[in-house]
Design an enzyme around this catalytic site. Sequence first.
Site, PDB file in Angstrom:
ATOM      1  N   HIS A 252      -1.380   3.451   8.330  1.00  0.00           N
ATOM      2  CA  HIS A 252      -2.776   3.559   8.141  1.00  0.00           C
ATOM      3  C   HIS A 252      -3.092   1.922   7.892  1.00  0.00           C
ATOM      4  O   HIS A 252      -4.425   0.825   9.139  1.00  0.00           O
ATOM      5  CB  HIS A 252      -3.961   4.193   7.803  1.00  0.00           C
ATOM      6  CG  HIS A 252      -3.367   5.734   7.345  1.00  0.00           C
ATOM      7  ND1 HIS A 252      -3.903   6.505   8.626  1.00  0.00           N
ATOM      8  CD2 HIS A 252      -2.213   6.153   6.701  1.00  0.00           C
ATOM      9  CE1 HIS A 252      -3.672   7.327   8.235  1.00  0.00           C
ATOM     10  NE2 HIS A 252      -2.635   7.804   7.346  1.00  0.00           N
ATOM     11  N   GLU A 253      -2.343   1.240   7.194  1.00  0.00           N
ATOM     12  CA  GLU A 253      -2.818  -0.139   6.974  1.00  0.00           C
ATOM     13  C   GLU A 253      -2.942  -0.752   8.702  1.00  0.00           C
ATOM     14  O   GLU A 253      -3.650  -1.709   8.838  1.00  0.00           O
ATOM     15  CB  GLU A 253      -2.704  -1.108   6.132  1.00  0.00           C
ATOM     16  CG  GLU A 253      -2.825  -2.054   6.023  1.00  0.00           C
ATOM     17  CD  GLU A 253      -2.357  -3.018   4.386  1.00  0.00           C
ATOM     18  OE1 GLU A 253      -1.300  -1.939   3.472  1.00  0.00           O
ATOM     19  OE2 GLU A 253      -2.001  -4.254   4.437  1.00  0.00           O
ATOM     20  N   ARG A 254      -1.901  -0.760   8.496  1.00  0.00           N
ATOM     21  CA  ARG A 254      -1.162  -1.848   9.381  1.00  0.00           C
ATOM     22  C   ARG A 254      -2.659  -1.606  11.526  1.00  0.00           C
ATOM     23  O   ARG A 254      -2.375  -2.267  11.603  1.00  0.00           O
ATOM     24  CB  ARG A 254       0.279  -1.392  10.529  1.00  0.00           C
ATOM     25  CG  ARG A 254       1.195  -2.213   9.227  1.00  0.00           C
ATOM     26  CD  ARG A 254       3.031  -1.763   9.426  1.00  0.00           C
ATOM     27  NE  ARG A 254       3.164  -2.503   7.754  1.00  0.00           N
ATOM     28  CZ  ARG A 254       3.942  -2.211   7.244  1.00  0.00           C
ATOM     29  NH1 ARG A 254       5.257  -1.402   8.170  1.00  0.00           N
ATOM     30  NH2 ARG A 254       4.592  -2.515   6.707  1.00  0.00           N
TER      31      ARG A 254
END
Length: 390
Positions: A252-254
């Site tokens: 999700h972060e990337r």
Amino acid sequence: MTTQNIKTADQMYFTKEHDLVRKSVRDFVKKEIAPNLDEWEETGETPLHALFKKMGDLGFLGIRYDPKYGGQGLDYWYELVFLEELAHIQGLGLPVAIAVQTHMATPAIYEFGSEYLKETYLVPAIAGDMVTSIAVTEPGAGSDVSALATTAKKDGDHYVINGSKTYITNGTQADYLTLLARTSDDPGYHSFSLFVVPTNLPGFQVSKKLDKLGMRSSDTAELFFDDVRIPKENLIGREGEGFIYQMQQFQHERFSAIPGGYIVAKDIIDLTLDYIKGRVVFGKPLIKRELLQHRLAQWLTEIECLKSLTYHIVQMKMAGLECTREISMGKLKAAKVLQGVAADCIQMFGGMGFMNEALITRFYRDARIISVGGGADEVMCQVIARLEGF
Ligand SMILES: Cc1cc2nc3c(=O)[nH]c(=O)nc-3n(C[C@H](O)[C@H](O)[C@H](O)COP(=O)(O)OP(=O)(O)OC[C@H]3O[C@@H](n4cnc5c(N)ncnc54)[C@H](O)[C@@H]3O)c2cc1C
């Protein structure tokens, strides 16, 4: 949608409903963020509680999350709209600070947390009543997450946390951290667990606010834990599964970093075009130089490729497909495109590109982050190579 109705490429992907969300995020950025941004960059801190409350009230902090927890229950295209509009903020500090709340510290609670954790910590994060941080990196463990040394030892109905974390975004303001700690000394990936750690407990300390090259409106901290006792209910999912949960949370972060690659790069090009149309050198505006035209044309081509890859990833997500490979490629490409554009464009500003009064300098400094945060370029290559079976 019939093909006759399609007049722009974006209409192939977005409906009028998406456009409404886009407009409301854009208006918010224009009204609540843009007028204050220079001051927040200057002071090195944004009042996140006040800002997130406003965003929570508008439903921005839970676009994809279940309405049961205060989310909007919308799909990945809406999430993309949100991220694209955030990327128009003039600098990467705030988009990253906001994405910590929406894409870095809360997905694991949503996907693996108990109802108790969701009610107590996810709901207030979505509402903007609590500020969150993701606490993985340590002085001795960044790219190699498995080298982390912070421990969480079971003691009756509690876990006791000892250790330190560094480079933690929102760290001076967070109400709780989603923290990865070692729960066993055994080698292997099942020795780690993910916890929700409130920051108002005895033994927790913000040991240092860090001074950074860029993203200056976002605060970054070093944190220290000395016998911090958290209830055993604050364990996310199962003990020993934290490393796996975090690897999934990283996706999700990337992903959240990728739209910044093509949106910010295009904004930088627009800013540069404004400048080189008016800047006369050797008797004509710089924009008339074929060399510069070609350079920008090449970057616009790269931007279009990155955008297409991003939309492909969203289509994969919508189809329920695993896309770690494509997300890793997207983040790697976003870093290359953004830094390449920033470097070539700042050159076109000449001496003005060295003056802090020029916005291009902020973009140039902030662009560095995508190559490092959330996994360095080399770590993205490592993931891609592993998935390719090299
Ligand atoms: C502004 C900022 C905000 C951040 N926010 C957070 C946060 O909120 N929460 C959090 O947990 N972390 C955060 N981080 C930490 C970030 O995720 C780490 O900095 C990153 O993962 C790299 O770890 P490291 O700094 O320890 O670099 P190291 O692991 O020491 O690596 C140094 C360099 O070595 C190279 N390298 C690494 N592995 C390999 C390899 N296998 N092969 C070849 N070269 C390699 C890379 O170029 C890398 O940049 C943040 C960092 C910054 C700069």
